[in-house]
Write a protein that holds these residues in place. Sequence first.
Motif, PDB file in Angstrom:
ATOM      1  N   ASP A 231      23.475   6.319  37.449  1.00 26.77           N
ATOM      2  CA  ASP A 231      22.864   5.018  37.246  1.00 26.77           C
ATOM      3  C   ASP A 231      21.793   5.103  36.166  1.00 26.77           C
ATOM      4  O   ASP A 231      21.232   6.169  35.910  1.00 26.77           O
ATOM      5  CB  ASP A 231      22.241   4.512  38.552  1.00 26.77           C
ATOM      6  CG  ASP A 231      23.288   4.279  39.619  1.00 26.77           C
ATOM      7  OD1 ASP A 231      24.431   4.000  39.250  1.00 26.77           O
ATOM      8  OD2 ASP A 231      22.961   4.403  40.813  1.00 26.77           O
ATOM      9  N   ASP A 232      21.490   3.990  35.571  1.00 30.33           N
ATOM     10  CA  ASP A 232      20.486   3.932  34.514  1.00 30.33           C
ATOM     11  C   ASP A 232      19.091   3.903  35.143  1.00 30.33           C
ATOM     12  O   ASP A 232      18.659   2.884  35.678  1.00 30.33           O
ATOM     13  CB  ASP A 232      20.713   2.689  33.653  1.00 30.33           C
ATOM     14  CG  ASP A 232      19.779   2.649  32.455  1.00 30.33           C
ATOM     15  OD1 ASP A 232      19.011   3.614  32.270  1.00 30.33           O
ATOM     16  OD2 ASP A 232      19.812   1.646  31.727  1.00 30.33           O
TER      17      ASP A 232
ATOM     18  N   VAL B 164      12.569   2.102  36.699  1.00 32.45           N
ATOM     19  CA  VAL B 164      11.141   2.317  36.434  1.00 32.45           C
ATOM     20  C   VAL B 164      10.442   1.052  35.961  1.00 32.45           C
ATOM     21  O   VAL B 164       9.216   0.971  35.972  1.00 32.45           O
ATOM     22  CB  VAL B 164      10.935   3.440  35.401  1.00 32.45           C
ATOM     23  CG1 VAL B 164      11.570   4.738  35.874  1.00 32.45           C
ATOM     24  CG2 VAL B 164      11.453   3.053  34.028  1.00 32.45           C
ATOM     25  N   GLN B 165      11.206   0.061  35.550  1.00 32.10           N
ATOM     26  CA  GLN B 165      10.606  -1.173  35.043  1.00 32.10           C
ATOM     27  C   GLN B 165       9.950  -1.969  36.168  1.00 32.10           C
ATOM     28  O   GLN B 165      10.463  -2.034  37.281  1.00 32.10           O
ATOM     29  CB  GLN B 165      11.663  -2.013  34.338  1.00 32.10           C
ATOM     30  CG  GLN B 165      12.217  -1.373  33.087  1.00 32.10           C
ATOM     31  CD  GLN B 165      13.412  -2.119  32.519  1.00 32.10           C
ATOM     32  OE1 GLN B 165      13.902  -3.090  33.097  1.00 32.10           O
ATOM     33  NE2 GLN B 165      13.905  -1.662  31.374  1.00 32.10           N
TER      34      GLN B 165
ATOM     35  N   LEU C  92      14.673  14.346  39.016  1.00 31.89           N
ATOM     36  CA  LEU C  92      13.229  14.171  39.162  1.00 31.89           C
ATOM     37  C   LEU C  92      12.548  14.135  37.798  1.00 31.89           C
ATOM     38  O   LEU C  92      11.719  13.256  37.524  1.00 31.89           O
ATOM     39  CB  LEU C  92      12.645  15.306  40.006  1.00 31.89           C
ATOM     40  CG  LEU C  92      11.136  15.235  40.272  1.00 31.89           C
ATOM     41  CD1 LEU C  92      10.807  15.805  41.652  1.00 31.89           C
ATOM     42  CD2 LEU C  92      10.341  16.005  39.222  1.00 31.89           C
ATOM     43  N   PHE C  93      12.895  15.079  36.930  1.00 33.09           N
ATOM     44  CA  PHE C  93      12.251  15.135  35.620  1.00 33.09           C
ATOM     45  C   PHE C  93      12.622  13.932  34.767  1.00 33.09           C
ATOM     46  O   PHE C  93      11.785  13.383  34.048  1.00 33.09           O
ATOM     47  CB  PHE C  93      12.632  16.432  34.908  1.00 33.09           C
ATOM     48  CG  PHE C  93      11.864  16.666  33.634  1.00 33.09           C
ATOM     49  CD1 PHE C  93      10.505  16.402  33.565  1.00 33.09           C
ATOM     50  CD2 PHE C  93      12.506  17.145  32.491  1.00 33.09           C
ATOM     51  CE1 PHE C  93       9.789  16.607  32.385  1.00 33.09           C
ATOM     52  CE2 PHE C  93      11.804  17.359  31.319  1.00 33.09           C
ATOM     53  CZ  PHE C  93      10.441  17.090  31.269  1.00 33.09           C
ATOM     54  N   HIS C  94      13.871  13.503  34.851  1.00 36.11           N
ATOM     55  CA  HIS C  94      14.304  12.316  34.114  1.00 36.11           C
ATOM     56  C   HIS C  94      13.494  11.093  34.564  1.00 36.11           C
ATOM     57  O   HIS C  94      13.012  10.307  33.740  1.00 36.11           O
ATOM     58  CB  HIS C  94      15.794  12.095  34.349  1.00 36.11           C
ATOM     59  CG  HIS C  94      16.417  11.158  33.366  1.00 36.11           C
ATOM     60  ND1 HIS C  94      17.734  10.769  33.435  1.00 36.11           N
ATOM     61  CD2 HIS C  94      15.901  10.493  32.305  1.00 36.11           C
ATOM     62  CE1 HIS C  94      18.000   9.926  32.452  1.00 36.11           C
ATOM     63  NE2 HIS C  94      16.910   9.739  31.754  1.00 36.11           N
TER      64      HIS C  94
ATOM     65  N   LEU D  39      18.177  15.150  28.141  1.00 37.43           N
ATOM     66  CA  LEU D  39      18.295  14.397  29.380  1.00 37.43           C
ATOM     67  C   LEU D  39      18.428  12.902  29.121  1.00 37.43           C
ATOM     68  O   LEU D  39      19.265  12.212  29.703  1.00 37.43           O
ATOM     69  CB  LEU D  39      17.076  14.659  30.282  1.00 37.43           C
ATOM     70  CG  LEU D  39      17.007  16.000  30.987  1.00 37.43           C
ATOM     71  CD1 LEU D  39      15.666  16.141  31.706  1.00 37.43           C
ATOM     72  CD2 LEU D  39      18.156  16.144  31.988  1.00 37.43           C
ATOM     73  N   ILE D  40      17.604  12.389  28.222  1.00 41.42           N
ATOM     74  CA  ILE D  40      17.650  10.968  27.919  1.00 41.42           C
ATOM     75  C   ILE D  40      18.938  10.623  27.179  1.00 41.42           C
ATOM     76  O   ILE D  40      19.545   9.583  27.401  1.00 41.42           O
ATOM     77  CB  ILE D  40      16.425  10.561  27.078  1.00 41.42           C
ATOM     78  CG1 ILE D  40      15.144  10.706  27.911  1.00 41.42           C
ATOM     79  CG2 ILE D  40      16.561   9.138  26.562  1.00 41.42           C
ATOM     80  CD1 ILE D  40      13.875  10.394  27.166  1.00 41.42           C
TER      81      ILE D  40
END
Length: 233
Positions: free
Chosen positions: A59-60, A65-66, A200-202, A229-230
């Motif tokens: 998933d994106d 996070v928005q 987690l890091f992403h 990762l991105i």
Amino acid sequence: MFLFEIGRCAGNYLWSYVPGVSSEPRKRKKTTEDVPNRNGEREKLCLQDRHVTCRLHRDDLKTYVQLPKGVEENEWIATHTIKLYDNLQLITNCLTEYCTAENCPVMSGGQNLIFYWVSERNKKMRPTAPTYIEMVMSWTEKQIKDELVFPTKYGNQFPPTFKDTVRKMFRFFFHIIAHIYYSHFQDVINFELVPHLNTLFHHYVLFSQEFNLVEDKEMAPLETLINLLIGTN
């Protein structure tokens, strides 16, 4: 008032979103194949495509996070901060057998990169990695449980210094994450935690960027991994 549960977007991805994933992943006995590689080889290991693309879901995370409409920004930041702290602690707990004073005499995050701890009296200290991690986790937990910093009761407001405190937490979180990737990635592989750590890091990177919590130069030690990762989201 602080929002404790905001659902999936809050970051409950590490353990509760994947069937069969336990909060205490099974341990494997250490063998000769588990001996960490030399520094350069360890760094390259986490950059290999087979590991970079290993995630818990496709998933994106950018949409997670928005800031949702109707949610106060500080509450959203507080929620994600706590979730990141909880998930990071779960991973560090799995590595305590290998992250020892003998194996990790300094808090390293790359070749020639050592993280120091500055005491309340402004004294620069050079603790072992497990001691550093323990100090970070203890300090973070103390802030989270402080009603004056992370308010939970109706009517209590976030202090003007709230974001500064969170930024400090995020810098500490990065130090731990960098140490895990640099010094314990083989252990992460052995514990089958690569998708958990990468996710987690992403999440950490995207959330930091969304709310300007960490400067790019602070994350420079893992810049290549971040781009990968991105780019493979």
